[in-house]
Design a protein around this motif. Structure first.
Motif, PDB file in Angstrom:
ATOM      1  N   PRO A  10       1.401  -1.077  -0.431  1.00 28.00           N
ATOM      2  CA  PRO A  10       0.348   0.229  -0.264  1.00 28.00           C
ATOM      3  C   PRO A  10       0.951   1.388   0.198  1.00 28.00           C
ATOM      4  N   ARG A  11       1.861   0.645   0.245  1.00 27.65           N
ATOM      5  CA  ARG A  11       2.796   2.179   0.662  1.00 27.65           C
ATOM      6  C   ARG A  11       4.468   1.786  -0.352  1.00 27.65           C
ATOM      7  N   VAL A  12       4.879   3.081  -1.559  1.00 27.09           N
ATOM      8  CA  VAL A  12       5.851   2.097  -2.186  1.00 27.09           C
ATOM      9  C   VAL A  12       6.748   3.501  -2.298  1.00 27.09           C
ATOM     10  N   LEU A  13       8.282   3.249  -1.575  1.00 24.41           N
ATOM     11  CA  LEU A  13       9.050   3.829  -2.223  1.00 24.41           C
ATOM     12  C   LEU A  13       9.945   3.985  -3.067  1.00 24.41           C
ATOM     13  N   ILE A  14       9.745   5.390  -4.127  1.00 26.50           N
ATOM     14  CA  ILE A  14      10.391   5.430  -5.295  1.00 26.50           C
ATOM     15  C   ILE A  14      11.127   5.938  -5.496  1.00 26.50           C
ATOM     16  N   LEU A  15      12.252   6.010  -5.647  1.00 20.38           N
ATOM     17  CA  LEU A  15      13.828   5.792  -5.853  1.00 20.38           C
ATOM     18  C   LEU A  15      14.182   6.284  -7.238  1.00 20.38           C
ATOM     19  N   VAL A  16      14.000   8.351  -7.682  1.00 20.65           N
ATOM     20  CA  VAL A  16      14.275   9.163  -8.402  1.00 20.65           C
ATOM     21  C   VAL A  16      15.713   9.158  -9.113  1.00 20.65           C
ATOM     22  N   ASP A  17      16.384   8.625  -9.709  1.00 21.66           N
ATOM     23  CA  ASP A  17      17.466   8.615 -10.455  1.00 21.66           C
ATOM     24  C   ASP A  17      18.580   8.646  -9.847  1.00 21.66           C
ATOM     25  N   PHE A  18      18.645   7.976  -8.806  1.00 17.15           N
ATOM     26  CA  PHE A  18      19.967   8.430  -7.703  1.00 17.15           C
ATOM     27  C   PHE A  18      20.835   7.405  -9.083  1.00 17.15           C
ATOM     28  N   ILE A  19      20.305   6.332  -9.453  1.00  8.60           N
ATOM     29  CA  ILE A  19      22.052   6.404 -10.271  1.00  8.60           C
ATOM     30  C   ILE A  19      22.184   6.570 -11.393  1.00  8.60           C
ATOM     31  N   ASN A  20      23.328   7.243 -11.721  1.00 14.11           N
ATOM     32  CA  ASN A  20      23.298   8.188 -12.273  1.00 14.11           C
ATOM     33  C   ASN A  20      25.041   8.764 -12.460  1.00 14.11           C
ATOM     34  N   GLN A  51       9.088  -2.113   7.658  1.00 11.70           N
ATOM     35  CA  GLN A  51       7.709  -2.304   6.996  1.00 11.70           C
ATOM     36  C   GLN A  51       7.164  -3.202   5.865  1.00 11.70           C
ATOM     37  N   LYS A  52       8.079  -4.094   5.395  1.00 11.01           N
ATOM     38  CA  LYS A  52       7.647  -4.510   4.192  1.00 11.01           C
ATOM     39  C   LYS A  52       7.009  -3.259   2.868  1.00 11.01           C
ATOM     40  N   VAL A  53       7.978  -2.708   2.614  1.00 14.03           N
ATOM     41  CA  VAL A  53       7.095  -1.445   1.988  1.00 14.03           C
ATOM     42  C   VAL A  53       8.726  -1.851   0.675  1.00 14.03           C
ATOM     43  N   ALA A  54       7.878  -1.297  -0.525  1.00 16.90           N
ATOM     44  CA  ALA A  54       8.489  -1.979  -1.806  1.00 16.90           C
ATOM     45  C   ALA A  54       8.862  -0.777  -1.981  1.00 16.90           C
ATOM     46  N   VAL A  55      10.115  -1.342  -2.694  1.00 15.92           N
ATOM     47  CA  VAL A  55      11.014  -0.212  -3.818  1.00 15.92           C
ATOM     48  C   VAL A  55      10.905   0.004  -5.347  1.00 15.92           C
ATOM     49  N   VAL A  56      10.671   0.780  -5.675  1.00 18.03           N
ATOM     50  CA  VAL A  56      10.896   0.655  -7.370  1.00 18.03           C
ATOM     51  C   VAL A  56      11.731   2.512  -7.848  1.00 18.03           C
ATOM     52  N   PRO A  92      19.965  -1.485  -6.188  1.00 16.55           N
ATOM     53  CA  PRO A  92      18.705  -2.269  -5.867  1.00 16.55           C
ATOM     54  C   PRO A  92      19.203  -3.513  -5.891  1.00 16.55           C
ATOM     55  N   ARG A  93      17.941  -4.635  -4.445  1.00 10.49           N
ATOM     56  CA  ARG A  93      18.674  -5.398  -4.614  1.00 10.49           C
ATOM     57  C   ARG A  93      17.350  -6.060  -5.317  1.00 10.49           C
ATOM     58  N   PRO A  94      17.449  -7.590  -4.672  1.00 14.95           N
ATOM     59  CA  PRO A  94      17.305  -8.978  -6.704  1.00 14.95           C
ATOM     60  C   PRO A  94      15.252  -8.821  -5.903  1.00 14.95           C
ATOM     61  N   THR A  95      14.900  -7.745  -4.847  1.00 18.00           N
ATOM     62  CA  THR A  95      13.335  -7.642  -4.813  1.00 18.00           C
ATOM     63  C   THR A  95      13.200  -6.230  -4.999  1.00 18.00           C
ATOM     64  N   ASP A  96      13.924  -5.550  -5.421  1.00 17.50           N
ATOM     65  CA  ASP A  96      13.789  -4.591  -5.994  1.00 17.50           C
ATOM     66  C   ASP A  96      12.727  -4.417  -6.966  1.00 17.50           C
ATOM     67  N   ILE A  97      12.077  -2.872  -7.878  1.00 18.01           N
ATOM     68  CA  ILE A  97      11.645  -3.408  -9.452  1.00 18.01           C
ATOM     69  C   ILE A  97      12.184  -1.871 -10.015  1.00 18.01           C
ATOM     70  N   THR A  98      13.005  -2.631 -10.830  1.00 19.22           N
ATOM     71  CA  THR A  98      14.265  -0.675 -11.618  1.00 19.22           C
ATOM     72  C   THR A  98      12.403  -1.252 -13.145  1.00 19.22           C
ATOM     73  N   LEU A  99      12.589   0.426 -12.873  1.00 19.21           N
ATOM     74  CA  LEU A  99      12.694   1.080 -14.868  1.00 19.21           C
ATOM     75  C   LEU A  99      13.122   2.222 -15.071  1.00 19.21           C
ATOM     76  N   LEU A 100      13.054   2.128 -16.238  1.00 24.49           N
ATOM     77  CA  LEU A 100      13.966   3.574 -16.707  1.00 24.49           C
ATOM     78  C   LEU A 100      12.450   4.355 -17.315  1.00 24.49           C
ATOM     79  N   LYS A 101      13.374   5.500 -17.284  1.00 22.78           N
ATOM     80  CA  LYS A 101      11.768   6.842 -17.966  1.00 22.78           C
ATOM     81  C   LYS A 101      12.566   7.288 -18.996  1.00 22.78           C
TER      82      LYS A 101
END
Length: 189
Positions: A10-20, A51-56, A92-101
């Motif tokens: 229900p809550r998601v941590l979104i990391l924007v452009d840190f891998i830069n 808290q088991k918050v997913a990371v994208v 990112p860890r194996p459980t994290d989700i990655t997207l390119l924008k």
């Protein structure tokens, strides 16, 4: 190959452009505050993990349509500068989700909205680079999509100047109705 199931969160941590690679005009001004933001984000990610918050991860493709996220992480991780330290700290860890924008907002021309719907996300936590561009554009798109809460911990973002960061944090608080309290003040709640 069977695709992995999308985690419910229900809550998601979104990391924007840190891998830069931080190789653009003005990056020299961004490097030090970006590293401080990455360190704060690493602490926040650890608290949210409990808290088991997913990371994208939503990261710029830097105009390269043949790019892939893991190659970008590997390239940045090999660097002996702030970009390398950030990549090693927040890889990112194996459980994290990655997207390119392809542009500023993590929502624009990506699968982020569909992914968040599948995850059951109602609250977003945004952290990344830079406060006054990609983070703010992502926060604006989250506001337009009506998420219940958007938290942009000010200490988990960075901009090229303190003035640019302050103006964007104020805008996200006043106009986009984001919670901008620091990661330490909210302790991941």
């Amino acid at each position: 190959m069977k695709p992995a199931k999308v985690p419910r969160s229900p809550r998601v941590l979104i990391l924007v452009d840190f891998i830069n690679p931080l190789n653009f005009p003005g990056a020299e001004k961004l490097a030090k505050p970006a590293l401080a933001a990455a360190r704060a984000t690493a602490r926040l990610r650890a608290a949210l993990d409990r808290q088991k918050v997913a990371v994208v991860y939503a990261n710029d493709n830097y105009g390269s349509w043949q790019s892939d996220f893991q190659s970008l992480v590997a390239q940045c991780s090999e660097r002996e500068d702030a970009s390398g330290e950030i990549a090693r700290l927040l890889a990112p860890r194996p459980t994290d989700i990655t997207l390119l924008k392809p542009r500023h907002s993590a929502f624009y021309c990506t699968a982020l909205e569909l992914l968040l719907n599948d995850m059951g996300a109602r609250e977003l936590v945004l952290a990344g680079l830079s406060s006054d561009m990609c983070v703010q554009m992502t926060a604006a798109d989250a506001f337009l999509r009506g998420y219940e809460a958007v938290w942009v911990p000010a200490d988990c973002t960075a901009a090229e100047t303190p003035q640019a960061k302050a103006a964007s944090i104020k805008y996200m608080k006043d106009v986009l109705k984001c919670d901008v309290r620091s990661s330490r003040s909210r302790k991941g709640k």
